[in-house]
Design a protein around this motif. Structure first.
Motif, PDB file in Angstrom:
ATOM      1  N   TYR A 192      -9.434   2.669   0.616  1.00 15.16           N
ATOM      2  CA  TYR A 192      -8.648   3.650  -0.122  1.00 15.16           C
ATOM      3  C   TYR A 192      -9.460   4.479  -1.106  1.00 15.16           C
ATOM      4  N   ASN A 193     -10.750   4.227  -1.233  1.00 14.90           N
ATOM      5  CA  ASN A 193     -11.538   4.886  -2.273  1.00 14.90           C
ATOM      6  C   ASN A 193     -12.890   5.350  -1.762  1.00 14.90           C
TER       7      ASN A 193
ATOM      8  N   ALA B 227      -4.322   0.537  -5.929  1.00 12.49           N
ATOM      9  CA  ALA B 227      -5.335   0.790  -4.898  1.00 12.49           C
ATOM     10  C   ALA B 227      -6.402   1.780  -5.354  1.00 12.49           C
ATOM     11  N   SER B 228      -6.030   2.754  -6.146  1.00 14.70           N
ATOM     12  CA  SER B 228      -6.966   3.801  -6.555  1.00 14.70           C
ATOM     13  C   SER B 228      -7.753   3.469  -7.812  1.00 14.70           C
TER      14      SER B 228
ATOM     15  N   TRP C  39       0.825  -1.215   0.000  1.00 12.95           N
ATOM     16  CA  TRP C  39       0.000   0.000   0.000  1.00 12.95           C
ATOM     17  C   TRP C  39       0.856   1.260   0.000  1.00 12.95           C
TER      18      TRP C  39
END
Length: 179
Positions: free
Chosen positions: A134-135, A157-158, A112
């Motif tokens: 994360y979103n 992650a995004s 991460w």
């Protein structure tokens, strides 16, 4: 989704991890330990590289470098679990499990920091929970059977859209967008 408080001065280096995850690279200072309070657990170090993740009453410590004592939640450092590079400690209350010597697992759990999420046959529901940390757009698995699909790989992650496209392509899952 990390909430962190700190008190750092000439004589004290302390952090309270209320929720979420943080990575620490601690410089050695003689007589000045660095202390992380995460729920009942207290992690006290003099110099090392490690992460602490708190999910309600579960605390996970991954050690990248050095030695890290994790106390038993009772404040009795005599009962502290000592973990070293490549080790993971998972605590709930006064119980602590040590998963020893898996440098790869520790590196994967710290992906991460580079904006990546890495999984090794984790159920889709657990993977979705990580993406949701994360979103802002939330993923929701509505089919219990689909939630059990084992997921392995590395994902940005995004990039929720890329991940959901991969799920559709690989497993034929129906993806719906709802504002």
């Amino acid at each position: 989704q990390t909430i962190l408080r700190a008190e750092v001065n000439e004589t004290k280096r302390a952090v309270w991890l209320d929720s979420g995850e943080a990575f620490f690279e601690v410089a050695h200072r003689e007589g000045e330990p660095f202390v992380v309070h995460a729920g009942r657990q207290t992690i006290t170090v003099l110099g090392t590289k490690f992460s602490v993740r708190r999910d309600k009453d579960r605390v996970t410590v991954n050690v990248l470098e050095g030695r890290v004592p994790v106390d038993d939640g009772e404040g009795k450092m005599a009962h502290a679990a000592i973990i070293t590079a490549g080790d993971t400690a998972i605590s709930r209350g006064t119980s602590t499990l040590i998963a020893a010597k898996s440098e790869e697992r520790v590196e994967n759990s710290l992906a991460w920091r580079d904006g990546m999420l890495t999984f090794d046959q984790a159920p889709l529901t657990a993977v979705v929970a990580e993406f949701n940390r994360y979103n802002r757009p939330r993923l929701i698995v509505t089919d219990a059977q689909a939630g059990k699909i084992p997921i392995g790989g590395s994902f940005q992650a995004s990039s929720v859209d890329s991940f959901t496209r991969l799920l559709r392509d690989a497993y034929g899952l129906k993806i719906e967008h709802d504002d």
